[in-house]
Design a protein around this motif. Sequence first.
Motif, PDB file in Angstrom:
ATOM      1  N   VAL A  76       0.813  -1.213   0.125  1.00 52.45           N
ATOM      2  CA  VAL A  76      -0.109   0.154  -0.056  1.00 52.45           C
ATOM      3  C   VAL A  76       0.914   1.241   0.025  1.00 52.45           C
ATOM      4  CG1 VAL A  76      -1.737   1.311   1.310  1.00 52.45           C
ATOM      5  CG2 VAL A  76      -1.909  -1.176   1.199  1.00 52.45           C
ATOM      6  N   PHE A  77       1.782   1.522   0.915  1.00 50.29           N
ATOM      7  CA  PHE A  77       2.608   2.685   1.131  1.00 50.29           C
ATOM      8  C   PHE A  77       3.935   2.732   0.545  1.00 50.29           C
ATOM      9  CE2 PHE A  77      -0.532   2.931   4.568  1.00 50.29           C
ATOM     10  CZ  PHE A  77      -0.867   3.965   4.519  1.00 50.29           C
ATOM     11  N   LEU A  98      -7.720  -1.446  -1.046  1.00 45.71           N
ATOM     12  CA  LEU A  98      -9.092  -2.130  -1.275  1.00 45.71           C
ATOM     13  C   LEU A  98      -8.897  -3.357  -2.473  1.00 45.71           C
ATOM     14  CD1 LEU A  98     -11.838   0.576  -0.871  1.00 45.71           C
ATOM     15  CD2 LEU A  98     -10.846  -1.038   0.729  1.00 45.71           C
ATOM     16  N   ASP A  99      -8.041  -2.856  -3.503  1.00 42.27           N
ATOM     17  CA  ASP A  99      -7.592  -3.726  -4.457  1.00 42.27           C
ATOM     18  C   ASP A  99      -6.925  -4.878  -4.076  1.00 42.27           C
ATOM     19  OD1 ASP A  99      -8.723  -2.018  -6.533  1.00 42.27           O
ATOM     20  OD2 ASP A  99      -6.710  -1.467  -7.280  1.00 42.27           O
ATOM     21  N   MET A 100      -5.911  -4.651  -3.319  1.00 43.36           N
ATOM     22  CA  MET A 100      -5.274  -5.809  -2.563  1.00 43.36           C
ATOM     23  C   MET A 100      -6.130  -6.775  -1.553  1.00 43.36           C
ATOM     24  SD  MET A 100      -2.351  -5.775   0.554  1.00 43.36           S
ATOM     25  CE  MET A 100      -3.944  -5.298   1.652  1.00 43.36           C
ATOM     26  N   LEU A 101      -6.888  -6.155  -0.905  1.00 48.37           N
ATOM     27  CA  LEU A 101      -7.996  -7.004  -0.129  1.00 48.37           C
ATOM     28  C   LEU A 101      -9.109  -7.632  -1.059  1.00 48.37           C
ATOM     29  CD1 LEU A 101      -8.297  -4.847   2.896  1.00 48.37           C
ATOM     30  CD2 LEU A 101      -6.824  -6.747   2.808  1.00 48.37           C
ATOM     31  N   ALA A 102      -9.311  -7.119  -2.204  1.00 47.76           N
ATOM     32  CA  ALA A 102     -10.218  -7.803  -2.988  1.00 47.76           C
ATOM     33  C   ALA A 102      -9.910  -9.214  -3.483  1.00 47.76           C
ATOM     34  CB  ALA A 102     -10.701  -6.955  -4.130  1.00 47.76           C
ATOM     35  N   VAL A 103      -8.542  -9.380  -3.600  1.00 46.53           N
ATOM     36  CA  VAL A 103      -8.168 -10.666  -4.097  1.00 46.53           C
ATOM     37  C   VAL A 103      -7.043 -11.097  -3.089  1.00 46.53           C
ATOM     38  CG1 VAL A 103      -8.062  -9.640  -6.371  1.00 46.53           C
ATOM     39  CG2 VAL A 103      -5.946  -9.381  -5.258  1.00 46.53           C
ATOM     40  N   GLU A 105      -6.943 -13.438  -0.343  1.00 45.99           N
ATOM     41  CA  GLU A 105      -7.929 -14.257   0.444  1.00 45.99           C
ATOM     42  C   GLU A 105      -6.914 -14.698   1.618  1.00 45.99           C
ATOM     43  OE1 GLU A 105     -10.953 -14.513   0.344  1.00 45.99           O
ATOM     44  OE2 GLU A 105     -11.194 -13.690  -1.553  1.00 45.99           O
ATOM     45  N   GLU A 106      -5.797 -15.083   1.354  1.00 45.21           N
ATOM     46  CA  GLU A 106      -4.705 -15.352   2.677  1.00 45.21           C
ATOM     47  C   GLU A 106      -4.952 -14.325   3.611  1.00 45.21           C
ATOM     48  OE1 GLU A 106      -0.874 -17.676   2.480  1.00 45.21           O
ATOM     49  OE2 GLU A 106      -0.498 -15.350   2.202  1.00 45.21           O
ATOM     50  N   TYR A 107      -4.614 -12.847   3.283  1.00 49.31           N
ATOM     51  CA  TYR A 107      -4.431 -12.020   4.357  1.00 49.31           C
ATOM     52  C   TYR A 107      -6.076 -11.961   5.189  1.00 49.31           C
ATOM     53  CZ  TYR A 107      -3.487  -7.564   6.498  1.00 49.31           C
ATOM     54  OH  TYR A 107      -3.238  -6.354   7.401  1.00 49.31           O
ATOM     55  N   ILE A 108      -7.087 -11.992   4.177  1.00 44.50           N
ATOM     56  CA  ILE A 108      -8.384 -11.892   4.670  1.00 44.50           C
ATOM     57  C   ILE A 108      -8.538 -12.895   5.897  1.00 44.50           C
ATOM     58  CG2 ILE A 108     -10.965 -12.196   4.049  1.00 44.50           C
ATOM     59  CD1 ILE A 108      -9.890  -9.536   3.386  1.00 44.50           C
ATOM     60  N   ALA A 109      -8.142 -14.219   5.666  1.00 39.64           N
ATOM     61  CA  ALA A 109      -8.180 -15.287   6.458  1.00 39.64           C
ATOM     62  C   ALA A 109      -7.445 -15.011   7.603  1.00 39.64           C
ATOM     63  CB  ALA A 109      -7.859 -16.665   5.689  1.00 39.64           C
TER      64      ALA A 109
END
Length: 209
Positions: A76-77, A98-103, A105-109
Amino acid sequence: MGTLPTPSTATQLKQEQILQGALTIFLQQGYEGTSMDRVASAAGVSKITIYKHFQDKEGLFTALIDWVTTQRFQIVFGALSLEDPPEVVLRRVATRLLDMLAVDEEYIAFLRLIIGESGRFPAIAQRFIQVLPKKVLRVLTRYFQAHPELKFTDPEAAARIFVGSLITYVMTQKLLHGQSIIPMQQDVLIDSVIDMIVRYPGPATDSGK
């Protein structure tokens, strides 16, 4: 012939090998259900090697939080010019996040894991807050302080409003599976949040005085 890695590089590579294996097991088993035996098997190392690099399971998970969040912070930065005007900087930050978190899934988990374990292991959540949200807020607060034309009476509060809007979007749309219940287009959210921040008129004044 290729050169052998330096000891520091070899150590870093070994630690990353362990952390990647640990991430797989923690996501599968949760914090309490993870054993060092399973981590060792997933990482392809011995338990002795894990303990050589990380004191115990808590130390391993703390290092994992640092490793995972540092990677995402850089996405991001990293290479972000803070010399650009607020509308440009904030749009890049919001879009990259938001683009990163859209794809990712490992980080979302991983986020779900931290939230799910925070009741029993508050130190885990506190470590996450320390190494990512606090760091992000510090960067944005300093940026807002360097831009008095934004007329914020409290730059840190403004940074919290900006970050909080993005976190709420991620929580409701991704973490809690709310896309079909309270849908919102990503671009609409970004445009609205930036408009609220950049076009803030400043504190109200009493024109009668």
